[in-house]
Design an enzyme around this catalytic site. Sequence first.
Site, short mmCIF file in Angstrom:
data_model
loop_
_atom_site.label_atom_id
_atom_site.label_comp_id
_atom_site.label_asym_id
_atom_site.label_seq_id
_atom_site.Cartn_x
_atom_site.Cartn_y
_atom_site.Cartn_z
CB CYS A 81 94.11 -6.75 21.44
SG CYS A 81 94.57 -7.56 19.89
CB CYS A 228 91.85 -14.53 19.21
SG CYS A 228 91.22 -13.57 20.60
#
Length: 289
Positions: A81, A228
């Site tokens: 992530c 993101c």
Amino acid sequence: MSRTFLKMNGLGNDFVVIETLTQPFHPTAEEIRAIAKRPNAKEGEGGIGCDQVIAIDPPRAEGASAYVRFWNSDGEETGACGNGTRCVAWLLMQSGQKDSVAFDTVAGRLSGKMAGDKLVTVDMGQPGLAWNQIPLAEEMDTVGIELQVGPIDAPLVHTPGCVSMGNPHVVFFVDAPVSDAFARGTGSLVEHHPLFPEGVNVGFAHIAARDHIKLKVWERGAGLTAACGTGACAAQVAAVRRGLTDRVAKVEFESGALTIEWREADGHVIMTGPVTMEFVGKLPEKVAA
């Protein structure tokens, strides 16, 4: 026993971060979902609310400050992530009073360094570009795979690039920024396409200039998020592979921008962006696994 957590975000992509150096954390998928569920004032229920849950474990190898695990809001553990990596790097540097740090994940070793006040640069390593690194269900050229959404003779989007940043990404290049409704509808459809046996994060990238990408991402297991980090890295890599951008570009979300460099010297992807600390809290007893 109650457990302290930190609520953080990178460009609005938000996380519940749990330090497990002294108290092990082995949650079930149901417990992760309970933490990640956003509060509903009308119904009087919900958890803390986040896109991902992050655990900072003791290091497992020499040279690392920690071993870090990530879960999507659906309860599934994921390999990487980007925005969460910046948050973790900032926390580890703050606690160790260092200007740089390295830590391990299931996707490999990552490193970060301070780039300003609550601004962090992270080396995300080399992208996976082979079809079986994504992975895809069959061999294809990942510069542009055989996939389209919409009518055969007039597809809405088609021939996306594929990149692994420790998690799978597919990137559609669009003529104009897409709406949230389009990203939700198309993203949720493509996420579970048979071509992607592990599911996939779905990006919609508009090339505004050779150093500027406007991006929206439907995240696997989390849905449409404010930003993101790995999606930004994947979009830049996919764009460079097609000759659409230079090696360094600003990747802009509605919530802000990241600077992404796909370094030519070693093939590493370098991400720079902000970190925000929201608050400190205690996990409910039922999910303090």
